[in-house]
Design a protein around this motif. Structure first.
Motif, PDB file in Angstrom:
ATOM      1  N   LEU A 228      -1.085  17.961  -5.479  1.00 51.16           N
ATOM      2  CA  LEU A 228      -2.365  18.391  -6.057  1.00 51.16           C
ATOM      3  C   LEU A 228      -2.410  19.907  -6.240  1.00 51.16           C
ATOM      4  CD1 LEU A 228      -4.893  16.093  -4.154  1.00 51.16           C
ATOM      5  CD2 LEU A 228      -4.398  16.066  -6.612  1.00 51.16           C
ATOM      6  N   ILE A 229      -1.795  20.653  -5.323  1.00 48.63           N
ATOM      7  CA  ILE A 229      -1.696  22.112  -5.471  1.00 48.63           C
ATOM      8  C   ILE A 229      -0.954  22.449  -6.766  1.00 48.63           C
ATOM      9  CG2 ILE A 229      -0.576  24.194  -4.579  1.00 48.63           C
ATOM     10  CD1 ILE A 229      -1.144  23.208  -1.764  1.00 48.63           C
ATOM     11  N   LEU A 230       0.187  21.795  -6.963  1.00 51.46           N
ATOM     12  CA  LEU A 230       0.994  22.078  -8.160  1.00 51.46           C
ATOM     13  C   LEU A 230       0.252  21.676  -9.431  1.00 51.46           C
ATOM     14  CD1 LEU A 230       4.526  20.932  -6.898  1.00 51.46           C
ATOM     15  CD2 LEU A 230       3.567  23.242  -6.955  1.00 51.46           C
ATOM     16  N   LEU A 231      -0.427  20.527  -9.395  1.00 55.13           N
ATOM     17  CA  LEU A 231      -1.212  20.103 -10.558  1.00 55.13           C
ATOM     18  C   LEU A 231      -2.299  21.126 -10.854  1.00 55.13           C
ATOM     19  CD1 LEU A 231      -2.086  18.076 -12.714  1.00 55.13           C
ATOM     20  CD2 LEU A 231      -3.382  16.852 -10.944  1.00 55.13           C
ATOM     21  N   GLY A 232      -2.960  21.619  -9.818  1.00 52.22           N
ATOM     22  CA  GLY A 232      -4.017  22.603 -10.006  1.00 52.22           C
ATOM     23  C   GLY A 232      -3.508  23.888 -10.634  1.00 52.22           C
ATOM     24  N   PHE A 233      -2.412  24.420 -10.126  1.00 51.40           N
ATOM     25  CA  PHE A 233      -1.900  25.688 -10.651  1.00 51.40           C
ATOM     26  C   PHE A 233      -1.279  25.534 -12.036  1.00 51.40           C
ATOM     27  CE2 PHE A 233      -2.317  27.174  -6.264  1.00 51.40           C
ATOM     28  CZ  PHE A 233      -2.807  28.451  -6.484  1.00 51.40           C
TER      29      PHE A 233
ATOM     30  N   ILE B 258      -6.530  21.740   2.532  1.00 50.87           N
ATOM     31  CA  ILE B 258      -6.184  20.440   3.118  1.00 50.87           C
ATOM     32  C   ILE B 258      -4.718  20.442   3.554  1.00 50.87           C
ATOM     33  CG2 ILE B 258      -5.867  17.983   2.613  1.00 50.87           C
ATOM     34  CD1 ILE B 258      -8.329  18.171   0.797  1.00 50.87           C
ATOM     35  N   THR B 259      -3.860  21.009   2.711  1.00 51.21           N
ATOM     36  CA  THR B 259      -2.443  21.134   3.047  1.00 51.21           C
ATOM     37  C   THR B 259      -2.260  21.974   4.298  1.00 51.21           C
ATOM     38  OG1 THR B 259      -1.792  20.938   0.726  1.00 51.21           O
ATOM     39  CG2 THR B 259      -0.201  21.949   2.208  1.00 51.21           C
ATOM     40  N   TYR B 260      -3.000  23.064   4.389  1.00 50.19           N
ATOM     41  CA  TYR B 260      -2.917  23.951   5.557  1.00 50.19           C
ATOM     42  C   TYR B 260      -3.253  23.201   6.837  1.00 50.19           C
ATOM     43  CZ  TYR B 260      -4.175  27.599   8.873  1.00 50.19           C
ATOM     44  OH  TYR B 260      -4.268  28.374  10.002  1.00 50.19           O
TER      45      TYR B 260
ATOM     46  N   CYS C 160     -11.864  35.572 -12.602  1.00 49.50           N
ATOM     47  CA  CYS C 160     -12.798  34.456 -12.535  1.00 49.50           C
ATOM     48  C   CYS C 160     -12.154  33.240 -11.864  1.00 49.50           C
ATOM     49  CB  CYS C 160     -13.281  34.100 -13.937  1.00 49.50           C
ATOM     50  SG  CYS C 160     -14.335  32.634 -14.023  1.00 49.50           S
ATOM     51  N   LEU C 161     -10.926  32.934 -12.270  1.00 46.25           N
ATOM     52  CA  LEU C 161     -10.209  31.780 -11.706  1.00 46.25           C
ATOM     53  C   LEU C 161      -9.899  31.992 -10.228  1.00 46.25           C
ATOM     54  CD1 LEU C 161      -7.769  31.022 -14.672  1.00 46.25           C
ATOM     55  CD2 LEU C 161      -9.769  29.693 -13.985  1.00 46.25           C
ATOM     56  N   LEU C 162      -9.545  33.220  -9.857  1.00 46.20           N
ATOM     57  CA  LEU C 162      -9.273  33.519  -8.452  1.00 46.20           C
ATOM     58  C   LEU C 162     -10.519  33.390  -7.594  1.00 46.20           C
ATOM     59  CD1 LEU C 162      -6.817  36.568  -8.647  1.00 46.20           C
ATOM     60  CD2 LEU C 162      -6.310  34.281  -7.782  1.00 46.20           C
ATOM     61  N   VAL C 163     -11.660  33.783  -8.144  1.00 46.57           N
ATOM     62  CA  VAL C 163     -12.919  33.653  -7.405  1.00 46.57           C
ATOM     63  C   VAL C 163     -13.191  32.187  -7.074  1.00 46.57           C
ATOM     64  CG1 VAL C 163     -15.434  33.826  -7.605  1.00 46.57           C
ATOM     65  CG2 VAL C 163     -13.987  35.761  -8.261  1.00 46.57           C
ATOM     66  N   PHE C 164     -13.006  31.301  -8.055  1.00 42.56           N
ATOM     67  CA  PHE C 164     -13.227  29.871  -7.817  1.00 42.56           C
ATOM     68  C   PHE C 164     -12.146  29.284  -6.904  1.00 42.56           C
ATOM     69  CE2 PHE C 164     -16.053  30.277 -11.447  1.00 42.56           C
ATOM     70  CZ  PHE C 164     -17.083  29.411 -11.107  1.00 42.56           C
ATOM     71  N   LEU C 165     -10.915  29.789  -7.047  1.00 45.55           N
ATOM     72  CA  LEU C 165      -9.814  29.322  -6.204  1.00 45.55           C
ATOM     73  C   LEU C 165     -10.099  29.624  -4.730  1.00 45.55           C
ATOM     74  CD1 LEU C 165      -6.817  28.262  -5.966  1.00 45.55           C
ATOM     75  CD2 LEU C 165      -6.143  30.663  -6.118  1.00 45.55           C
ATOM     76  N   PHE C 166     -10.382  30.904  -4.442  1.00 50.23           N
ATOM     77  CA  PHE C 166     -10.634  31.307  -3.057  1.00 50.23           C
ATOM     78  C   PHE C 166     -11.987  30.804  -2.564  1.00 50.23           C
ATOM     79  CE2 PHE C 166      -7.374  34.473  -4.217  1.00 50.23           C
ATOM     80  CZ  PHE C 166      -6.511  34.287  -3.137  1.00 50.23           C
ATOM     81  N   GLY C 167     -12.956  30.712  -3.462  1.00 43.55           N
ATOM     82  CA  GLY C 167     -14.273  30.213  -3.066  1.00 43.55           C
ATOM     83  C   GLY C 167     -14.217  28.756  -2.634  1.00 43.55           C
ATOM     84  N   SER C 168     -13.545  27.917  -3.421  1.00 41.77           N
ATOM     85  CA  SER C 168     -13.420  26.496  -3.061  1.00 41.77           C
ATOM     86  C   SER C 168     -12.574  26.335  -1.810  1.00 41.77           C
ATOM     87  CB  SER C 168     -12.794  25.708  -4.218  1.00 41.77           C
ATOM     88  OG  SER C 168     -11.489  26.200  -4.533  1.00 41.77           O
ATOM     89  N   GLY C 169     -11.544  27.188  -1.672  1.00 40.82           N
ATOM     90  CA  GLY C 169     -10.706  27.141  -0.476  1.00 40.82           C
ATOM     91  C   GLY C 169     -11.479  27.524   0.773  1.00 40.82           C
TER      92      GLY C 169
ATOM     93  N   SER D 292      -8.703  25.227 -10.796  1.00 45.12           N
ATOM     94  CA  SER D 292      -8.654  26.221  -9.720  1.00 45.12           C
ATOM     95  C   SER D 292      -9.376  25.720  -8.473  1.00 45.12           C
ATOM     96  CB  SER D 292      -9.249  27.552 -10.192  1.00 45.12           C
ATOM     97  OG  SER D 292     -10.642  27.441 -10.432  1.00 45.12           O
ATOM     98  N   VAL D 293     -10.487  25.011  -8.673  1.00 40.26           N
ATOM     99  CA  VAL D 293     -11.207  24.413  -7.546  1.00 40.26           C
ATOM    100  C   VAL D 293     -10.327  23.356  -6.869  1.00 40.26           C
ATOM    101  CG1 VAL D 293     -13.176  22.965  -6.894  1.00 40.26           C
ATOM    102  CG2 VAL D 293     -13.491  24.872  -8.491  1.00 40.26           C
ATOM    103  N   MET D 294      -9.643  22.540  -7.679  1.00 38.92           N
ATOM    104  CA  MET D 294      -8.729  21.543  -7.143  1.00 38.92           C
ATOM    105  C   MET D 294      -7.628  22.201  -6.310  1.00 38.92           C
ATOM    106  SD  MET D 294      -5.963  19.167  -9.154  1.00 38.92           S
ATOM    107  CE  MET D 294      -7.150  18.260 -10.126  1.00 38.92           C
ATOM    108  N   ALA D 295      -7.049  23.273  -6.855  1.00 43.73           N
ATOM    109  CA  ALA D 295      -5.969  23.967  -6.149  1.00 43.73           C
ATOM    110  C   ALA D 295      -6.471  24.562  -4.832  1.00 43.73           C
ATOM    111  CB  ALA D 295      -5.384  25.058  -7.037  1.00 43.73           C
ATOM    112  N   GLY D 296      -7.677  25.125  -4.850  1.00 40.46           N
ATOM    113  CA  GLY D 296      -8.231  25.722  -3.637  1.00 40.46           C
ATOM    114  C   GLY D 296      -8.475  24.693  -2.551  1.00 40.46           C
TER     115      GLY D 296
END
Length: 373
Positions: free
Chosen positions: A73-78, A104-106, A141-150, A95-99
């Motif tokens: 799912l990480i790879l699909l997201g990125f 979850i992976t962690y 913008c994408l990084l904000v959603f990535l880190f925000g969802s994470g 980006s939300v999916m990747a975050g």
């Protein structure tokens, strides 16, 4: 939790869940490849079918296999984030999916987030190579959603772990990360060290555990010296990556070792059971497949784009992690299989062309001359 939901204590239930997670990971890899290149989807189908046919770890419930779904799912997201086929809204969703998948992976296996780190680094490098204000704003913008969802997923995860009643956790017994660095330097392979593990149980305080690990690291570095340590790392890289069975039957006693019965199960059992007469055949075929896959990756080094470079850096990061921390066995590579499996079809054509040039240069292949020439 799973056994409670299924109202069962059967090991077969957990095996079945593992099988489902690994197969679902393989299907997600297909979706990822569809986004990368529709023409390579069929190749990935065949590749995964052959690979999983010689991958008995598919039913072993362990973090190595359970983390495959979230890594995929990480790879699909990125890949979705990096695709120019989608507008900003869809890329935000990816980006939300990747975050979410990264966190979850962690929680399942911390080292599994290496592909996420790799893609962020490669994305920044590509962005710096072609600076553009619009692209920069979109990336932010994408990084904000990535880190925000994470971050949101991490907080929810911490809350769930703190309030769960399935496993009693004594935080005072927590083992520091430096212990696994110390084990990664032990013996001849840098694998699990029973003595070091026992010391972590004997020493009561976390600071004592850290002090012991630091002491052993200094001792082992001093014993080997600079050249000795470099030689050790080269050998350890071999132990980390060489086994095409991924350590099958190499550790543990999770299989009933009774001689297989002469029924419909017999044929498969002779290839995978410890006392099976065809285990050597299974090892040979698995090793042949693994060497072929690694060879394709090696000879496909000329092909470069954002996705392939992100996948390559994921593997390099994984190798470095296993060199530093506990390793010494190829089983730890399982968590990086989605990166390997997806990268192979991407570099397949480039690898074929490189091999053909080598064969022509060495005279092992004759150049085809057109009849109209």
């Amino acid at each position: 939790w799973i056994l409670t939901k299924f109202h069962s204590t059967s090991w077969l239930v957990i095996d079945s869940v593992t099988l489902f997670l690994v197969d679902l990971s393989a299907l997600i890899n297909i979706v990822t490849m569809y986004l990368v290149s529709k023409d390579k989807v069929r190749l990935l189908w065949y590749l995964q079918i052959i690979f999983l046919a010689f991958f008995p770890m598919i039913i072993i419930p362990y973090t190595d296999t359970w983390v495959l779904l979230s890594v995929s799912l990480i790879l699909l997201g990125f890949v979705g984030i990096s695709s120019h086929s989608f507008n900003l809204i869809y890329r935000i969703l990816f980006s939300v999916m990747a975050g979410v998948a990264t966190v979850i992976t962690y929680y399942i296996k911390p080292s599994g987030i290496i592909p996420a780190i790799a893609f962020i680094i490669i994305g920044i490098v590509y962005l710096c190579n072609k600076p553009d204000k619009k692209r920069l704003l979109r990336a932010v913008c994408l990084l904000v959603f990535l880190f925000g969802s994470g971050a949101t997923t991490f907080v929810l995860g911490q809350n769930i772990i703190s309030n769960q009643k399935y496993v009693s956790i004594d935080k005072s017994l927590e083992i520091p990360s430096i212990h696994f660095v110390n084990m990664g330097m032990s013996g001849t392979t840098g694998a699990y060290n029973p003595h070091d593990a026992l010391m972590m149980a004997k020493l009561p305080k976390k600071q004592d555990k850290i002090a012991y690990s630091k002491k052993m690291i200094r001792k082992r570095l001093k014993q080997r010296g600079l050249l000795g340590y470099i030689s050790f790392l080269i050998r350890k890289q071999g132990y980390n990556t060489a086994d095409g069975t991924f350590g099958w039957l190499g550790e543990g006693t999770f299989i009933f070792t009774k001689t297989p019965a002469s029924n419909w199960k017999w044929w498969a059992q002779t290839f995978t059971y410890p006392v099976g007469k065809n285990v050597s055949v299974f090892r040979f075929i698995s090793q042949l497949i693994w060497i072929s896959l690694v060879g394709i990756l090696f000879f496909g080094w000329k092909y470069h784009d954002l996705v392939s470079d992100g996948l390559r850096l994921s593997l390099i990061g994984g190798f470095l992690f296993l060199l530093i921390f506990e390793g010494g066995r190829s089983r730890y590579l399982i968590q990086f299989l989605p990166s390997i499996i997806i990268l192979i079809p991407i570099v397949w054509q480039s690898s074929k062309e490189t091999i053909a040039k080598i064969l022509l240069a060495t005279g092992l292949k004759k150049m085809e001359v057109s009849q109209n020439a």
